[in-house]
Write a protein that holds these residues in place. Sequence first.
Motif, mmCIF file in Angstrom:
data_model
loop_
_atom_site.group_PDB
_atom_site.id
_atom_site.type_symbol
_atom_site.label_atom_id
_atom_site.label_comp_id
_atom_site.label_asym_id
_atom_site.label_seq_id
_atom_site.Cartn_x
_atom_site.Cartn_y
_atom_site.Cartn_z
ATOM 1 N N TYR A 105 10.327 71.276 18.031
ATOM 2 C CA TYR A 105 9.304 72.762 19.250
ATOM 3 C C TYR A 105 7.707 72.363 20.032
ATOM 4 O O TYR A 105 7.284 71.852 20.320
ATOM 5 C CB TYR A 105 9.666 73.212 19.431
ATOM 6 C CG TYR A 105 8.866 74.660 20.514
ATOM 7 C CD1 TYR A 105 9.391 74.382 21.777
ATOM 8 C CD2 TYR A 105 7.922 75.319 20.045
ATOM 9 C CE1 TYR A 105 8.405 75.374 22.868
ATOM 10 C CE2 TYR A 105 6.832 76.089 20.679
ATOM 11 C CZ TYR A 105 7.364 76.064 22.284
ATOM 12 O OH TYR A 105 6.439 76.977 22.969
ATOM 13 N N GLU A 106 7.279 72.548 18.494
ATOM 14 C CA GLU A 106 5.857 72.335 17.572
ATOM 15 C C GLU A 106 5.166 70.773 18.476
ATOM 16 O O GLU A 106 4.298 70.408 18.963
ATOM 17 C CB GLU A 106 4.802 71.940 16.812
ATOM 18 C CG GLU A 106 5.858 74.216 16.061
ATOM 19 C CD GLU A 106 4.496 74.957 16.819
ATOM 20 O OE1 GLU A 106 3.649 75.024 17.580
ATOM 21 O OE2 GLU A 106 5.552 75.991 16.956
ATOM 22 N N ARG A 107 6.156 69.362 17.447
ATOM 23 C CA ARG A 107 5.515 68.632 18.089
ATOM 24 C C ARG A 107 5.894 68.016 20.337
ATOM 25 O O ARG A 107 4.984 67.548 20.780
ATOM 26 C CB ARG A 107 6.161 67.404 17.952
ATOM 27 C CG ARG A 107 6.466 67.175 16.822
ATOM 28 C CD ARG A 107 6.987 65.651 16.210
ATOM 29 N NE ARG A 107 7.610 66.687 14.936
ATOM 30 C CZ ARG A 107 9.391 65.743 14.667
ATOM 31 N NH1 ARG A 107 9.218 64.950 15.637
ATOM 32 N NH2 ARG A 107 9.835 66.784 13.937
ATOM 33 N N TYR A 108 7.102 69.129 20.699
ATOM 34 C CA TYR A 108 6.917 69.124 21.606
ATOM 35 C C TYR A 108 6.109 69.536 23.114
ATOM 36 O O TYR A 108 5.177 69.201 23.297
ATOM 37 C CB TYR A 108 8.373 69.488 22.470
ATOM 38 C CG TYR A 108 8.241 69.917 23.608
ATOM 39 C CD1 TYR A 108 8.921 69.373 24.569
ATOM 40 C CD2 TYR A 108 8.420 71.401 24.620
ATOM 41 C CE1 TYR A 108 8.829 69.115 26.372
ATOM 42 C CE2 TYR A 108 8.386 71.596 25.820
ATOM 43 C CZ TYR A 108 8.478 70.591 26.521
ATOM 44 O OH TYR A 108 8.480 70.815 27.638
ATOM 45 N N ILE A 109 4.766 70.341 22.306
ATOM 46 C CA ILE A 109 4.079 71.346 23.259
ATOM 47 C C ILE A 109 2.909 70.756 22.914
ATOM 48 O O ILE A 109 2.406 70.598 23.837
ATOM 49 C CB ILE A 109 4.525 72.868 22.958
ATOM 50 C CG1 ILE A 109 3.974 73.166 21.125
ATOM 51 C CG2 ILE A 109 5.156 73.175 23.241
ATOM 52 C CD1 ILE A 109 3.686 75.113 20.723
ATOM 53 N N GLN A 110 3.392 69.564 21.513
ATOM 54 C CA GLN A 110 1.837 68.876 21.338
ATOM 55 C C GLN A 110 1.784 67.576 22.185
ATOM 56 O O GLN A 110 0.780 67.262 22.908
ATOM 57 C CB GLN A 110 1.794 68.552 20.305
ATOM 58 C CG GLN A 110 1.880 69.685 19.257
ATOM 59 C CD GLN A 110 0.945 69.419 18.428
ATOM 60 O OE1 GLN A 110 1.139 68.471 17.423
ATOM 61 N NE2 GLN A 110 1.090 70.481 16.562
#
Length: 50
Positions: A37-42
């Motif tokens: 998720y953190e990669r997705y929002i970045q």
Amino acid sequence: MSWEEFQANAHRDPERGIYIIDGDERGLSEAELRVVYERYIQTGALVVNR
């Protein structure tokens, strides 16, 4: 997309309690899903397929 929405859209195996995304047969723990998720929002590049 919020973390709650992302998590709700990820398929969860009810027997094993792991998340399955992008056909990942190994499955992901909640902590591993959070990293995705953190990669997705970045980048905004990942799509969770239900």
